[in-house]
Design a protein around this motif. Sequence first.
Motif, PDB file in Angstrom:
ATOM      1  N   VAL A   1      -8.272  37.483 -16.713  1.00 23.88           N
ATOM      2  CA  VAL A   1      -9.382  36.869 -16.653  1.00 23.88           C
ATOM      3  C   VAL A   1     -10.249  37.090 -17.693  1.00 23.88           C
ATOM      4  CG1 VAL A   1      -9.391  37.607 -14.058  1.00 23.88           C
ATOM      5  CG2 VAL A   1     -10.349  39.097 -15.835  1.00 23.88           C
ATOM      6  N   LYS A   2      -9.904  37.583 -18.700  1.00 21.24           N
ATOM      7  CA  LYS A   2     -11.074  37.818 -19.898  1.00 21.24           C
ATOM      8  C   LYS A   2     -11.233  36.287 -20.719  1.00 21.24           C
ATOM      9  CE  LYS A   2     -11.993  42.084 -19.587  1.00 21.24           C
ATOM     10  NZ  LYS A   2     -13.168  42.596 -19.200  1.00 21.24           N
ATOM     11  N   PRO A   3     -10.084  35.729 -20.896  1.00 18.91           N
ATOM     12  CA  PRO A   3     -10.385  34.283 -21.709  1.00 18.91           C
ATOM     13  C   PRO A   3     -11.603  33.553 -20.843  1.00 18.91           C
ATOM     14  CG  PRO A   3      -7.942  34.749 -21.497  1.00 18.91           C
ATOM     15  CD  PRO A   3      -8.874  35.694 -20.716  1.00 18.91           C
ATOM     16  N   THR A   4     -11.344  33.441 -19.588  1.00 22.82           N
ATOM     17  CA  THR A   4     -12.391  32.349 -18.862  1.00 22.82           C
ATOM     18  C   THR A   4     -13.536  33.013 -18.910  1.00 22.82           C
ATOM     19  OG1 THR A   4     -10.420  32.043 -17.228  1.00 22.82           O
ATOM     20  CG2 THR A   4     -12.715  31.744 -16.464  1.00 22.82           C
ATOM     21  N   GLU A   5     -13.648  34.438 -18.721  1.00 20.01           N
ATOM     22  CA  GLU A   5     -14.900  34.932 -18.832  1.00 20.01           C
ATOM     23  C   GLU A   5     -15.831  35.120 -20.038  1.00 20.01           C
ATOM     24  OE1 GLU A   5     -13.916  38.440 -15.387  1.00 20.01           O
ATOM     25  OE2 GLU A   5     -14.276  39.231 -17.487  1.00 20.01           O
ATOM     26  N   ASN A   6     -14.753  35.075 -21.084  1.00 25.08           N
ATOM     27  CA  ASN A   6     -15.445  35.010 -22.460  1.00 25.08           C
ATOM     28  C   ASN A   6     -15.983  33.538 -22.885  1.00 25.08           C
ATOM     29  OD1 ASN A   6     -14.839  37.594 -23.098  1.00 25.08           O
ATOM     30  ND2 ASN A   6     -12.961  37.373 -23.827  1.00 25.08           N
TER      31      ASN A   6
ATOM     32  N   VAL B   1     -17.135  31.326 -20.778  1.00 28.83           N
ATOM     33  CA  VAL B   1     -18.396  31.099 -20.316  1.00 28.83           C
ATOM     34  C   VAL B   1     -19.595  32.090 -21.023  1.00 28.83           C
ATOM     35  CG1 VAL B   1     -19.858  31.495 -18.230  1.00 28.83           C
ATOM     36  CG2 VAL B   1     -17.456  30.895 -17.840  1.00 28.83           C
ATOM     37  N   ARG B   2     -19.103  33.229 -21.506  1.00 32.53           N
ATOM     38  CA  ARG B   2     -20.103  33.760 -22.109  1.00 32.53           C
ATOM     39  C   ARG B   2     -20.484  33.147 -23.685  1.00 32.53           C
ATOM     40  NH1 ARG B   2     -17.206  38.531 -20.626  1.00 32.53           N
ATOM     41  NH2 ARG B   2     -18.249  39.646 -19.213  1.00 32.53           N
ATOM     42  N   GLU B   3     -19.375  32.599 -24.347  1.00 34.27           N
ATOM     43  CA  GLU B   3     -19.262  32.003 -25.492  1.00 34.27           C
ATOM     44  C   GLU B   3     -20.040  30.632 -25.708  1.00 34.27           C
ATOM     45  OE1 GLU B   3     -15.535  32.566 -27.394  1.00 34.27           O
ATOM     46  OE2 GLU B   3     -15.674  34.750 -27.258  1.00 34.27           O
TER      47      GLU B   3
ATOM     48  N   GLU C   1     -25.332  29.201 -22.820  1.00 39.36           N
ATOM     49  CA  GLU C   1     -26.203  30.015 -23.393  1.00 39.36           C
ATOM     50  C   GLU C   1     -27.101  30.670 -21.985  1.00 39.36           C
ATOM     51  OE1 GLU C   1     -30.413  29.805 -25.975  1.00 39.36           O
ATOM     52  OE2 GLU C   1     -28.928  28.237 -26.164  1.00 39.36           O
ATOM     53  N   GLY C   2     -27.448  31.969 -22.049  1.00 38.07           N
ATOM     54  CA  GLY C   2     -28.187  32.571 -20.859  1.00 38.07           C
ATOM     55  C   GLY C   2     -27.323  33.263 -19.826  1.00 38.07           C
ATOM     56  N   ILE C   3     -26.197  33.298 -20.224  1.00 40.50           N
ATOM     57  CA  ILE C   3     -25.367  34.148 -19.148  1.00 40.50           C
ATOM     58  C   ILE C   3     -25.792  35.596 -19.071  1.00 40.50           C
ATOM     59  CG2 ILE C   3     -23.009  34.652 -18.611  1.00 40.50           C
ATOM     60  CD1 ILE C   3     -23.353  32.197 -17.764  1.00 40.50           C
ATOM     61  N   LYS C   4     -25.940  36.161 -18.061  1.00 38.76           N
ATOM     62  CA  LYS C   4     -26.046  37.677 -18.114  1.00 38.76           C
ATOM     63  C   LYS C   4     -24.840  38.628 -17.872  1.00 38.76           C
ATOM     64  CE  LYS C   4     -29.724  41.039 -16.627  1.00 38.76           C
ATOM     65  NZ  LYS C   4     -30.795  41.347 -15.544  1.00 38.76           N
ATOM     66  N   ASN C   5     -24.313  38.385 -16.663  1.00 37.77           N
ATOM     67  CA  ASN C   5     -23.040  38.820 -16.149  1.00 37.77           C
ATOM     68  C   ASN C   5     -22.043  37.781 -15.639  1.00 37.77           C
ATOM     69  OD1 ASN C   5     -23.170  41.758 -16.341  1.00 37.77           O
ATOM     70  ND2 ASN C   5     -25.287  41.569 -15.328  1.00 37.77           N
ATOM     71  N   VAL C   6     -20.707  38.255 -16.112  1.00 43.53           N
ATOM     72  CA  VAL C   6     -19.938  36.933 -15.551  1.00 43.53           C
ATOM     73  C   VAL C   6     -18.424  37.623 -15.221  1.00 43.53           C
ATOM     74  CG1 VAL C   6     -19.401  36.219 -17.824  1.00 43.53           C
ATOM     75  CG2 VAL C   6     -18.613  34.731 -15.893  1.00 43.53           C
TER      76      VAL C   6
ATOM     77  N   TYR D   1     -21.378  34.689 -11.804  1.00 40.09           N
ATOM     78  CA  TYR D   1     -22.255  34.656 -12.847  1.00 40.09           C
ATOM     79  C   TYR D   1     -23.597  34.638 -12.485  1.00 40.09           C
ATOM     80  CZ  TYR D   1     -24.127  29.994 -13.115  1.00 40.09           C
ATOM     81  OH  TYR D   1     -24.977  28.947 -12.685  1.00 40.09           O
ATOM     82  N   SER D   2     -24.547  35.570 -13.548  1.00 44.31           N
ATOM     83  CA  SER D   2     -25.890  35.601 -13.252  1.00 44.31           C
ATOM     84  C   SER D   2     -26.531  35.188 -14.343  1.00 44.31           C
ATOM     85  CB  SER D   2     -26.212  37.148 -12.795  1.00 44.31           C
ATOM     86  OG  SER D   2     -25.758  37.902 -13.912  1.00 44.31           O
ATOM     87  N   GLY D   3     -27.728  34.901 -14.276  1.00 43.62           N
ATOM     88  CA  GLY D   3     -28.470  34.294 -15.592  1.00 43.62           C
ATOM     89  C   GLY D   3     -29.092  32.937 -15.477  1.00 43.62           C
ATOM     90  N   ARG D   4     -29.604  32.381 -16.412  1.00 37.51           N
ATOM     91  CA  ARG D   4     -30.394  31.302 -16.342  1.00 37.51           C
ATOM     92  C   ARG D   4     -29.865  30.114 -16.315  1.00 37.51           C
ATOM     93  NH1 ARG D   4     -32.206  30.006 -20.904  1.00 37.51           N
ATOM     94  NH2 ARG D   4     -31.555  31.673 -22.141  1.00 37.51           N
ATOM     95  N   PRO D   5     -28.428  30.013 -16.644  1.00 33.46           N
ATOM     96  CA  PRO D   5     -27.888  28.414 -16.760  1.00 33.46           C
ATOM     97  C   PRO D   5     -27.639  27.844 -15.414  1.00 33.46           C
ATOM     98  CG  PRO D   5     -26.753  29.914 -18.161  1.00 33.46           C
ATOM     99  CD  PRO D   5     -27.759  30.718 -17.411  1.00 33.46           C
ATOM    100  N   HIS D   6     -27.660  26.428 -15.223  1.00 34.79           N
ATOM    101  CA  HIS D   6     -27.531  25.734 -14.218  1.00 34.79           C
ATOM    102  C   HIS D   6     -26.027  25.798 -13.994  1.00 34.79           C
ATOM    103  CE1 HIS D   6     -27.028  22.588 -11.266  1.00 34.79           C
ATOM    104  NE2 HIS D   6     -28.442  22.805 -10.997  1.00 34.79           N
TER     105      HIS D   6
END
Length: 442
Positions: free
Chosen positions: A348-353, A355-357, A360-365, A379-384
Amino acid sequence: MSILISHKDRSYTYEEFEVLVGHAIQKLQSLGIGKHKVLIISHIDLQIEDFVWMDAVWINGGRSSFLNQARTEAEIDKLVEEYDPKAIIIDNEIKVRETKSDHEILDGTVYDCKTSGTTGRTTYKFMPFWWLASYRSVHGGRGVTIEQGVDLIRRHLKHKRLIMAEINDSTSEYPPYNWFVVRAMGGHYHIINHGDDPKVEFNRHNCNWTSTYPNALKRVTEKCKPGDIKLEGIQVSGQKCAEELLPKIRQWFDPYVITNNFGSSEGDLYLESVNYKDTPYENFWRLKALPHVAQAELRDGVLWYKHTGSDWYSDGDSAIQHEDGSFEFTARENGDYVLGKEKIKVWVKPTENEVRETVEGIKNVYMVQGPNFTKLLFYSGRPHIEKVVESVQKLQKYKRPSTVYHVNDEIFFIQQKFSRVLLHQTLDTNPELVLMSSEIAV
């Protein structure tokens, strides 16, 4: 004269095939293509011409990588960017392109393999197929050896000529790997595409071996009856084979031997179980290091391995070790892995990474296992949510979640002790924490 390659009633002997390859080499050379990388983009169905080009590039001093049109446009664009080929061949037409830099073609290599969709990589990494392990050692390299595949089959077929049934899997690297094994053994390579009648095609040339993934065999069992096809041996790879499929493989194909092999695009085959007709089913999942070829050991529940002359390496796979020294994978029990509908492990790490990278604005994924082999991304945070969906659509299909959830950050802190594997249950009991969701076609 011996047949080298065939599809349905079309076939070429070794001599006839060499003529086709010679013409293809002339076309490459006329465009200034020699010791270069070439990307071959095939149709969803394999064609004999795909292998003409593969041989032509190799004999001409270059290396090719093979890509099926089943990939998404974004995936193809990303692959072209990362592989950086001098030319792209589509429908037998050669398109020359400018490369970012010159790439060294190493002696003893025959092909550039893409890491599969289940590895711990965001997109692709390219690793060579080597003829012999000795070439790999000289260059201090990594990657699969054709020698290993030849040795495996020769141990069981003995002096019989190899007639390989290539069950087309549009996303795997088995077709080129099997092709070079057949070439090295002086065998016969018979293509069986999705729409072909497996009973007719397996028996057309009396195929005696297939090396493939469990799902490819499952598709064959769904199209024919027990006894329609007889094989000497089957090499099954892909780490996990569904328990209900193994009895079917024995019943449908009646093989003398089934080998369960596990390796890495970056490190060759290194674990194996050999299963004859009277071997208990549970032995299939108990893999032992190949003698005189590899060593394996567990470190904190993670499998590490090395080949002769190489350093220790790990793909991050979780396993347990039995008293007899065999290893059994437990990848799904580790929350870092999920299974899709194909029932193969995905880190799962490549998918999560990704999204994070890229968003912009991802808090948790977190990507987690959902019911019925779905893959859920929270995921949580500002992005639509559209931004996140756009990001994961660029990944290999195995790494894409089935559904994306934009959630309130509170969902990650409800559990007394956080566990990603329980996130979907938290979702069921706290639906009010979901801000938006979007399903993704995989």
